[in-house]
Design a protein around this motif. Structure first.
Motif, short mmCIF file in Angstrom:
data_model
loop_
_atom_site.label_atom_id
_atom_site.label_comp_id
_atom_site.label_asym_id
_atom_site.label_seq_id
_atom_site.Cartn_x
_atom_site.Cartn_y
_atom_site.Cartn_z
N VAL A 14 10.46 5.35 4.15
CA VAL A 14 11.07 4.25 4.89
C VAL A 14 10.33 2.95 4.60
CG1 VAL A 14 11.45 3.31 7.21
CG2 VAL A 14 12.05 5.69 6.71
N ASN A 15 8.99 2.98 4.64
CA ASN A 15 8.19 1.80 4.34
C ASN A 15 8.39 1.35 2.90
OD1 ASN A 15 7.16 1.72 6.90
ND2 ASN A 15 5.28 2.81 6.38
N ASP B 160 0.81 -1.22 0.00
CA ASP B 160 0.00 0.00 0.00
C ASP B 160 0.84 1.27 0.00
OD1 ASP B 160 -2.61 1.34 0.14
OD2 ASP B 160 -1.95 1.93 2.15
N ALA B 161 1.82 1.37 0.86
CA ALA B 161 2.58 2.62 0.99
C ALA B 161 3.28 3.01 -0.31
CB ALA B 161 3.61 2.50 2.12
N ILE B 162 3.98 2.08 -0.92
CA ILE B 162 4.71 2.39 -2.16
C ILE B 162 3.73 2.63 -3.31
CG2 ILE B 162 5.10 -0.03 -2.80
CD1 ILE B 162 7.65 2.76 -3.33
N CYS B 163 2.63 1.90 -3.37
CA CYS B 163 1.65 2.10 -4.44
C CYS B 163 0.96 3.46 -4.31
CB CYS B 163 0.61 0.98 -4.45
SG CYS B 163 1.26 -0.60 -5.06
N GLN B 164 0.68 3.89 -3.08
CA GLN B 164 0.09 5.22 -2.86
C GLN B 164 1.05 6.29 -3.38
OE1 GLN B 164 -2.91 5.99 -1.76
NE2 GLN B 164 -3.55 4.01 -0.99
N GLU B 165 2.31 6.18 -2.99
CA GLU B 165 3.31 7.16 -3.40
C GLU B 165 3.48 7.18 -4.91
OE1 GLU B 165 8.07 8.06 -2.91
OE2 GLU B 165 7.10 6.77 -1.43
N MET C 201 -3.98 -0.71 -1.19
CA MET C 201 -3.52 -1.21 -2.50
C MET C 201 -2.56 -2.37 -2.31
SD MET C 201 -3.18 1.77 -5.30
CE MET C 201 -2.58 3.17 -4.41
N GLU C 202 -2.72 -3.37 -3.14
CA GLU C 202 -1.84 -4.55 -3.13
C GLU C 202 -0.78 -4.45 -4.21
OE1 GLU C 202 -4.71 -7.70 -3.74
OE2 GLU C 202 -4.83 -8.04 -1.59
#
Length: 163
Positions: A153-154, A19-24, A45-46
Motif C-alpha cells: 500500500v505504501n 524507504d518502503a518501496i526501496c526496501q521491497e 532509504m531515500e
C-alpha cells in the motif's frame, strides 16, 4: 561525493524513492539474483536504482548505519551510499560496506555464492582476503502477510506520487 550522476539516473531501468518501496525492491533484486534477501539491511532509504544493461545498483540511505548479523556475530557498516554490480549469485565492485574483523573495519568488494552450491556465501576484500559463512545467516524470515500488505500500500502511494 556521490557516485550516482544524473546520467546514471537517466539510464536506470528502475529507480524508486522512499524507504518502503526501496526496501521491497532491494530484497526482490537480491532474491532474483539468487542471493539472500537480508544481505543489505539498510535503514531509512531515500533512493534506490538499477541499470539492467550493466547490472549497476545503488542504494542511498539518509545516514550511514550499522547492523549486526546475530547468527554470525559480525557487525557491518553501511555508508550513506552503497553501490555495486550484480549478477546471478554475485555482487562485484561493492562500495560503501565494511565489516569488523578483529579490531579494525575492513571494506568488502565482492560477495558470491559457491558454485556448485555448498550453502556458503563468501565475502572478499579488495586485498583478496575472504571469509565464508552459512547463507542462512543472511536470509530474512518471511514477513507476516499484514506487514507485506502495508508495504504494498505504501509503495503504491509512493509510485502514484512520483508519476
Amino acid at each position: 561525493m556521490s557516485l550516482i550522476t544524473d546520467e546514471i539516473r537517466s539510464s536506470a531501468s528502475e529507480m524508486y524513492r522512499g524507504d518502503a518501496i526501496c526496501q521491497e525492491k532491494s530484497r526482490f533484486l537480491l532474491t532474483e539474483m539468487g542471493l539472500p534477501n537480508g544481505l543489505l539491511p539498510l535503514k531509512d532509504m531515500e533512493e534506490c536504482g538499477y541499470v539492467k544493461e550493466t547490472g549497476f545498483v545503488w542504494l542511498i540511505q539518509k545516514k550511514k548505519s550499522e547492523h549486526k548479523f546475530e547468527k554470525i556475530g559480525r557487525p557491518v557498516q553501511y555508508a550513506r551510499e552503497v553501490t555495486a554490480y550484480v549478477e546471478p549469485k554475485r555482487i562485484k565492485k561493492l562500495t560503501g560496506v565494511k565489516t569488523k574483523e578483529l579490531l579494525m573495519w575492513v571494506s568488502l568488494s565482492d560477495i558470491y555464492l559457491d558454485d556448485p552450491p555448498t550453502g556458503k556465501i563468501t565475502f572478499k576484500t579488495p586485498t583478496g582476503l575472504s571469509r565464508s559463512f552459512p547463507v542462512e545467516a543472511f536470509q530474512l524470515e518471511e514477513e507476516p502477510p499484514a506487514v507485506k500488505e502495508e508495504v504494498k500500500v505504501n509503495a503504491a502511494a509512493v509510485e502514484v506520487k512520483e508519476v
